[in-house]
Design a protein around this motif. Structure first.
Motif, mmCIF file in Angstrom:
data_model
loop_
_atom_site.group_PDB
_atom_site.id
_atom_site.type_symbol
_atom_site.label_atom_id
_atom_site.label_comp_id
_atom_site.label_asym_id
_atom_site.label_seq_id
_atom_site.Cartn_x
_atom_site.Cartn_y
_atom_site.Cartn_z
ATOM 1 N N SER A 259 0.844 -1.204 0.000
ATOM 2 C CA SER A 259 0.000 0.000 0.000
ATOM 3 C C SER A 259 0.871 1.244 0.000
ATOM 4 N N SER A 260 0.290 2.371 -0.389
ATOM 5 C CA SER A 260 1.033 3.634 -0.322
ATOM 6 C C SER A 260 1.064 4.179 1.100
ATOM 7 N N ASN A 261 -0.043 3.991 1.843
ATOM 8 C CA ASN A 261 -0.186 4.745 3.096
ATOM 9 C C ASN A 261 0.334 4.019 4.343
ATOM 10 N N VAL B 18 5.830 -9.963 -3.496
ATOM 11 C CA VAL B 18 5.352 -8.590 -3.268
ATOM 12 C C VAL B 18 5.575 -7.757 -4.519
ATOM 13 N N LYS B 19 4.521 -7.018 -4.896
ATOM 14 C CA LYS B 19 4.687 -5.967 -5.902
ATOM 15 C C LYS B 19 4.920 -4.699 -5.086
ATOM 16 N N SER B 20 6.171 -4.265 -5.073
ATOM 17 C CA SER B 20 6.554 -3.146 -4.211
ATOM 18 C C SER B 20 5.791 -1.887 -4.618
ATOM 19 N N HIS B 21 5.333 -1.102 -3.625
ATOM 20 C CA HIS B 21 4.626 0.139 -4.004
ATOM 21 C C HIS B 21 5.613 1.157 -4.542
ATOM 22 N N SER B 22 5.284 1.756 -5.683
ATOM 23 C CA SER B 22 6.216 2.632 -6.405
ATOM 24 C C SER B 22 6.640 3.868 -5.610
ATOM 25 N N MET B 23 5.862 4.206 -4.579
ATOM 26 C CA MET B 23 6.212 5.424 -3.829
ATOM 27 C C MET B 23 7.288 5.173 -2.769
ATOM 28 N N GLY C 76 5.412 -1.331 -12.478
ATOM 29 C CA GLY C 76 4.116 -0.660 -12.480
ATOM 30 C C GLY C 76 2.973 -1.643 -12.259
ATOM 31 N N GLY C 77 1.829 -1.081 -11.856
ATOM 32 C CA GLY C 77 0.657 -1.917 -11.602
ATOM 33 C C GLY C 77 0.151 -2.589 -12.861
ATOM 34 N N VAL C 78 0.025 -1.823 -13.958
ATOM 35 C CA VAL C 78 -0.590 -2.397 -15.157
ATOM 36 C C VAL C 78 0.368 -3.315 -15.912
ATOM 37 N N GLY D 65 -3.525 -10.031 -2.434
ATOM 38 C CA GLY D 65 -3.875 -9.077 -1.381
ATOM 39 C C GLY D 65 -3.558 -7.668 -1.866
ATOM 40 N N PHE D 66 -4.458 -6.736 -1.606
ATOM 41 C CA PHE D 66 -4.308 -5.383 -2.165
ATOM 42 C C PHE D 66 -4.863 -4.370 -1.167
ATOM 43 N N THR D 67 -4.193 -3.224 -1.065
ATOM 44 C CA THR D 67 -4.747 -2.065 -0.344
ATOM 45 C C THR D 67 -4.508 -0.844 -1.215
ATOM 46 N N GLY D 68 -5.546 -0.093 -1.504
ATOM 47 C CA GLY D 68 -5.367 1.104 -2.338
ATOM 48 C C GLY D 68 -6.694 1.638 -2.821
ATOM 49 N N SER D 69 -6.703 2.134 -4.059
ATOM 50 C CA SER D 69 -7.888 2.815 -4.583
ATOM 51 C C SER D 69 -8.936 1.813 -5.078
ATOM 52 N N ILE D 70 -10.161 2.286 -5.215
ATOM 53 C CA ILE D 70 -11.237 1.441 -5.758
ATOM 54 C C ILE D 70 -10.903 1.071 -7.203
ATOM 55 N N ALA E 173 -9.171 -7.216 -1.682
ATOM 56 C CA ALA E 173 -8.801 -5.813 -1.876
ATOM 57 C C ALA E 173 -9.471 -4.961 -0.811
ATOM 58 N N GLU E 174 -8.652 -4.144 -0.158
ATOM 59 C CA GLU E 174 -9.193 -3.178 0.795
ATOM 60 C C GLU E 174 -9.100 -1.823 0.101
ATOM 61 N N MET E 175 -10.258 -1.200 -0.130
ATOM 62 C CA MET E 175 -10.278 -0.040 -1.025
ATOM 63 C C MET E 175 -10.858 1.189 -0.317
ATOM 64 N N GLY E 176 -11.734 1.925 -1.003
ATOM 65 C CA GLY E 176 -12.158 3.226 -0.479
ATOM 66 C C GLY E 176 -13.181 3.140 0.630
ATOM 67 N N PHE F 267 -5.629 7.814 6.070
ATOM 68 C CA PHE F 267 -6.006 6.535 6.668
ATOM 69 C C PHE F 267 -7.276 6.041 6.001
ATOM 70 N N CYS F 268 -7.351 4.718 5.804
ATOM 71 C CA CYS F 268 -8.580 4.170 5.216
ATOM 72 C C CYS F 268 -9.762 4.378 6.146
ATOM 73 N N THR F 269 -9.507 4.644 7.432
ATOM 74 C CA THR F 269 -10.605 4.859 8.376
ATOM 75 C C THR F 269 -10.841 6.340 8.669
ATOM 76 N N VAL G 122 -12.345 11.485 -0.594
ATOM 77 C CA VAL G 122 -11.227 12.409 -0.843
ATOM 78 C C VAL G 122 -10.139 11.992 0.136
ATOM 79 N N PHE G 123 -9.082 11.376 -0.384
ATOM 80 C CA PHE G 123 -8.019 10.815 0.460
ATOM 81 C C PHE G 123 -7.155 11.964 0.970
ATOM 82 N N GLY G 124 -7.247 12.233 2.265
ATOM 83 C CA GLY G 124 -6.523 13.366 2.836
ATOM 84 C C GLY G 124 -7.338 13.998 3.953
HETATM 85 P P1 NAP Z 1 -3.587 2.738 -6.166
HETATM 86 O O1 NAP Z 1 -3.461 3.729 -7.238
HETATM 87 O O2 NAP Z 1 -4.816 1.913 -6.159
HETATM 88 O O3 NAP Z 1 -2.301 1.785 -6.252
HETATM 89 C C1 NAP Z 1 -2.095 0.683 -5.375
HETATM 90 C C2 NAP Z 1 -1.281 -0.376 -6.093
HETATM 91 O O4 NAP Z 1 -2.063 -0.948 -7.145
HETATM 92 C C3 NAP Z 1 -0.033 0.166 -6.752
HETATM 93 O O5 NAP Z 1 0.963 -0.806 -6.656
HETATM 94 C C4 NAP Z 1 -0.452 0.374 -8.178
HETATM 95 O O6 NAP Z 1 0.625 0.279 -9.079
HETATM 96 C C5 NAP Z 1 -1.418 -0.771 -8.403
HETATM 97 N N1 NAP Z 1 -2.458 -0.456 -9.396
HETATM 98 C C6 NAP Z 1 -3.213 0.657 -9.431
HETATM 99 N N2 NAP Z 1 -4.059 0.599 -10.479
HETATM 100 C C7 NAP Z 1 -3.828 -0.577 -11.106
HETATM 101 C C8 NAP Z 1 -4.376 -1.203 -12.263
HETATM 102 N N3 NAP Z 1 -5.338 -0.641 -12.985
HETATM 103 N N4 NAP Z 1 -3.908 -2.411 -12.624
HETATM 104 C C9 NAP Z 1 -2.920 -2.998 -11.923
HETATM 105 N N5 NAP Z 1 -2.357 -2.444 -10.812
HETATM 106 C C10 NAP Z 1 -2.804 -1.250 -10.412
HETATM 107 O O7 NAP Z 1 -3.476 3.377 -4.739
HETATM 108 P P2 NAP Z 1 -2.332 4.316 -4.125
HETATM 109 O O8 NAP Z 1 -1.186 4.447 -5.059
HETATM 110 O O9 NAP Z 1 -2.070 3.766 -2.808
HETATM 111 O O10 NAP Z 1 -2.996 5.719 -3.915
HETATM 112 C C11 NAP Z 1 -3.833 6.346 -4.847
HETATM 113 C C12 NAP Z 1 -5.186 6.589 -4.214
HETATM 114 O O11 NAP Z 1 -5.699 5.385 -3.638
HETATM 115 C C13 NAP Z 1 -5.197 7.555 -3.063
HETATM 116 O O12 NAP Z 1 -5.203 8.886 -3.471
HETATM 117 C C14 NAP Z 1 -6.464 7.145 -2.363
HETATM 118 O O13 NAP Z 1 -7.588 7.740 -2.961
HETATM 119 C C15 NAP Z 1 -6.554 5.680 -2.540
HETATM 120 N N6 NAP Z 1 -6.122 4.906 -1.354
HETATM 121 C C16 NAP Z 1 -7.076 4.466 -0.508
HETATM 122 C C17 NAP Z 1 -6.705 3.736 0.597
HETATM 123 C C18 NAP Z 1 -7.736 3.215 1.519
HETATM 124 O O14 NAP Z 1 -7.378 2.445 2.380
HETATM 125 N N7 NAP Z 1 -8.967 3.584 1.392
HETATM 126 C C19 NAP Z 1 -5.377 3.457 0.865
HETATM 127 C C20 NAP Z 1 -4.413 3.921 -0.020
HETATM 128 C C21 NAP Z 1 -4.825 4.640 -1.128
HETATM 129 P P3 NAP Z 1 1.572 1.533 -9.497
HETATM 130 O O15 NAP Z 1 2.870 1.203 -8.883
HETATM 131 O O16 NAP Z 1 1.632 1.493 -10.990
HETATM 132 O O17 NAP Z 1 0.962 2.757 -8.983
#
Ligand code: NAP
Length: 527
Positions: free
Chosen positions: A156-158, A182-187, A219-221, A237-242, A263-266, A300-302, A393-395
Motif C-alpha cells: 500500500s502507499s499509506n 510482493v509488488k513493491s509500491h512505487s512510492m 508498475g501496476g498495469v 492481497g491489495f490495499t489502495g484505490s477502488i 482488496a481493501e479499497m475506499g 487513513f482508510c478509516t 477524498v483521500f486526505g
Molecule cells: P492505487 O493507485 O490503487 O495503487 C495501489 C497499487 O495498485 C499500486 O501498486 C499500483 O501500481 C497498483 N495499481 C493501481 N491501479 C492498477 C491497475 N489498474 N492495474 C494494476 N495495478 C494497479 O493506490 P495508491 O497508489 O495507494 O494511492 C492512490 C489513491 O488510492 C489515493 O489517493 C487514495 O484515494 C486511494 N487509497 C485508498 C486507501 C484506503 O485504504 N482507502 C489506501 C491507499 C490509497 P503503481 O505502482 O503502478 O501505482
C-alpha cells in the motif's frame, strides 16, 4: 545499502530496462536511488520459485514457520535507524510515525507466529465413523484449513511498513503456508527493498525454500497485472484505490482459473452525530474529530470523511467549535505529489458541487506536498441527489451532511456504499430512539464504533477491518488481526484416511494438543 534491484527469491536481479525513482515529499525532490523494473523473465522466475517453494513450505511444522516470522521481525529491528530514515525520506511521515508503524508491523508478525504455535486456527473438525449406523454407515470425516498456494501482495502507499512488504498481508500469507511475491509500491521502493532484505535474511537463517519470498519492482498495469494473471498465482492481497483494486479483481475473475483478490479499497467512514451527544460534549467531540480528520494527513482508510447530523442549534455549535479546532492545526506532508494532486482535485470537485459550502479551511500558504485541511457542509436533500458528494477524498477532508430528521438520516445511510466503519456519537439514553439509524448503519459497515473516532485500528483477533463492497472486495474477511490468515486458506476434508497419514492436527492422539471440534464438541482430548 540500496541496490535498486529485485529480489527474485534470494537473488538480486535487475535485467529490466525501465527505471524508477522515489520522491522525498517533504523536500519535494527526487531521492538518489535508481530502481530497475522486474523483467518478464524475472517475473516468471519468481512465480516458478514460489510454486516450487509451496510444495515444501506448506508442510513445514508450525514451529518452523513461527520461527521464520519471528526472525523476520528480528531482522527488521536489526536494520535500525537506517530503515526508519528511508521510510521517512520516501513517505514524508515523521520519525514518531515510522517507529509506531514499525512496532505495529513487528507485533503483527509475532501475533501470527503465536497463532501458529497455539495451533487451533486450522479449525480441525472431526466426525468419527459410525459403521453400524442404519440405514447406512457413517464414514470417518476430518476437515481442516490448508494453504492456497503462492500469494501476490500489492504494497500500500499509506502504510509503507504495516501494509506493505512485511505487512499484515505478507505475514498472514506466510503464516498460512503460502509463499509471497510482493509488488513493491512505487512510492517507497527503497523502504520495500530494505524490508525485503530482512525477510530474505530470515529465510536464509531458517533454511526456508528458495522462492518463499520475492520482492519485485514495477508498475501496476505491467508487473501487477502479469502477476495476477499468472496461472501459478493462487490469491492476491491489495490495499489502495477502488479503481486499482477493482481492475485487479476483474483481471483475476477473467482468468481461466479465477482466483480470489482480497482488496481493501475506499471508505468514507460515516459518523452519526446525535443531538444530545454534542449538546453535552461539544468541545470534546470537536477536538477529537479535528484530530481524527487530520491524523496522518488524513491518509487513513478509516479517516472520518462523512459526518451526519441533525440540523439545529446543537449542530451549529458543534460545527463552530470543530471549525475553530481544525483551523488551528498545522498541515502536514502527504505521501507523494500525485496523492497531493488527487487530494486537490477531489476536494475542489466536491466543493464546486451545487449546495456545498465551506465551514472551515486552513488558509495559510503551505509547502508543495503539504495538505491544508478542509471541512465542507451540505444539506441532506442535496447529498441524496448527488452521488459525487460521497466520493472518497483521500486526505484531511470531511463533509458534514445536515439532515432534516431521522427519516432523512436513515435514507442517506441506506444509500451509502459499503464502508469499513460507522460511528455513533450519542448519550447512552439517547441511542434507543435511533434504532432505525443504527440498523441501517450496521448494514453498510464492517465495524460500529460507539462514542469514539474511527481512526486507530487495534491489531487483535476481534478486529474486523473490512466491510461491504467497495470498502473491501469480500466483506466476510478481515485484513487486520490473526483471522486475516483465513483469506489464504481453503477447507479440506479427508474421508476414511489412515490415521498415521493424516496431518497431525487431525490425528486421533491430537499430538499438537489443539482445540478441535470432535463429534460436535470442542475439545483438546485425544480420540
Ligand atoms: P492505487 O493507485 O490503487 O495503487 C495501489 C497499487 O495498485 C499500486 O501498486 C499500483 O501500481 C497498483 N495499481 C493501481 N491501479 C492498477 C491497475 N489498474 N492495474 C494494476 N495495478 C494497479 O493506490 P495508491 O497508489 O495507494 O494511492 C492512490 C489513491 O488510492 C489515493 O489517493 C487514495 O484515494 C486511494 N487509497 C485508498 C486507501 C484506503 O485504504 N482507502 C489506501 C491507499 C490509497 P503503481 O505502482 O503502478 O501505482
Amino acid at each position: 545499502m540500496i541496490t535498486g534491484k529485485n529480489y527474485v527469491g534470494s537473488q538480486l536481479l535487475a535485467s529490466g530496462t525501465k527505471t524508477y525513482k522515489t520522491i522525498d515529499p517533504q523536500l519535494n525532490i527526487e531521492n538518489p536511488w535508481t530502481f530497475t523494473e522486474a523483467s518478464a523473465e524475472e517475473i516468471e522466475q519468481a512465480v516458478h520459485l514460489a510454486h516450487d517453494a509451496f510444495k515444501i513450505y506448506k508442510d513445514f511444522p508450525a514451529e518452523r514457520k513461527a520461527a521464520f516470522l519471528n526472525a523476520i521481525a528480528d531482522e527488521i529491528l536489526a536494520l535500525g535507524d537506517a530503515l526508519l530514515e528511508i521510510y521517512c525520506t520516501e513517505s514524508g511521515f515523521l520519525r514518531g510515525r515510522a517507529e509506531s508503524e514499525r512496532g505495529r508491523t513487528i507485533f503483527q508478525l509475532r501475533s501470527f507466529a503465536n497463532m501458529l504455535l497455539e495451533g487451533s486456527w486450522v479449525e480441525a473438525t472431526i466426525d468419527t465413523a459410525i459403521p453400524d449406523r442404519a440405514p447406512l454407515p457413517k464414514e470417518d470425516l476430518r476437515k481442516m484449513l490448508v494453504p492456497l498456494g503462492p500469494v501476490v501482495v500489492f504494497g500500500s502507499s499509506n502504510f509503507p511498513f504495516a501494509f506493505s512488504t512485511a505487512g499484515g498481508d505478507t505475514a498472514s500469507a506466510l503464516a498460512a503456508g503460502c509463499p509471497v511475491i510482493v509488488k513493491s509500491h512505487s512510492m517507497h521502493i527503497g523502504t520495500g527493498e530494505m524490508v525485503a532484505s530482512a525477510i530474505i535474511s530470515a529465510a536464509k537463517k531458517h533454511n526456508m525454500p528458495e522462492g518463499v519470498f520475492s520482492n519485485l519492482i514495477g508498475g501496476g498495469v505491467t508487473l501487477g497485472a502479469a502477476l495476477v494473471k499468472h496461472p501459478l498465482v493462487k490469491a492476491v492481497g491489495f490495499t489502495g484505490s477502488i479503481n486499482g483494486g477493482r481492475a485487479l479483481f476483474d483481471l483475476a475473475a477473467q482468468r481461466p482459473e479465477p482466483i480470489p483478490v482480497f482488496a481493501e479499497m475506499g471508505s468514507i467512514n460515516p459518523v452519526v452525530i446525535l443531538p444530545e451527544a454534542i449538546e453535552k460534549n461539544s468541545k470534546k467531540w470537536a477536538a477529537a474529530y479535528a484530530g481524527s480528520i487530520t491524523l496522518g494527513t488524513g491518509q487513513f482508510c478509516t479517516n472520518p470523511g462523512l459526518l451526519l447530523g441533525m440540523k439545529g442549534k446543537n449542530l451549529d455549535q458543534f460545527l463552530k467549535e470543530l471549525a475553530e479546532q481544525i483551523e488551528k492545526i498545522t498541515p502536514s506532508c502527504m505521501l507523494h505529489p500525485s496523492i497531493k494532486a488527487d487530494f486537490n482535485n477531489g476536494r475542489e470537485k466536491i466543493r464546486s458541487q451545487n449546495g456545498v459550502t465551506t465551514i472551515a479551511e486552513y488558509k495559510e500558504e503551505t509547502a508543495p506536498n503539504f495538505a491544508p485541511q478542509i471541512l465542507l457542509s451540505v444539506e441532506g436533500k442535496t447529498f441524496l441527489e448527488n452521488k459525487i458528494l460521497s466520493h472518497e477524498v483521500f486526505g484531511p477532508f470531511s463533509i458534514i451532511v445536515q439532515c432534516e430528521n431521522i427519516d432523512e438520516l436513515t435514507t442517506i445511510i441506506n444509500k451509502l456504499d459499503g464502508q469499513l466503519t460507522g460511528t455513533i456519537l450519542a448519550e447512552p439514553d439517547e441511542i434507543s430512539k435511533y434504532n432505525s439509524v443504527i440498523n441501517a448503519l450496521q448494514n453498510r459497515v464492517g465495524r460500529l464504533i460507539f462514542n469514539g473516532v474511527p481512526t486507530g485500528v487495534e491489531v487483535c483477533a476481534s478486529m474486523l477491518h473490512g466491510g461491504p463492497y467497495p470498502s473491501s472486495s469480500d466483506s466476510r474477511f478481515t485484513a487486520v488481526g490473526i483471522h486475516a490468515v483465513k483469506r489464504w486458506v481453503r477447507p479440506f476434508s479427508y474421508q476414511n484416511w489412515p490415521d498415521e497419514l493424516l496431518p497431525e492436527a487431525l490425528q486421533n492422539k491430537n499430538p499438537l494438543n489443539i482445540n478441535r471440534t470432535v463429534n460436535d464438541i470442542i475439545t483438546n482430548k485425544p480420540i
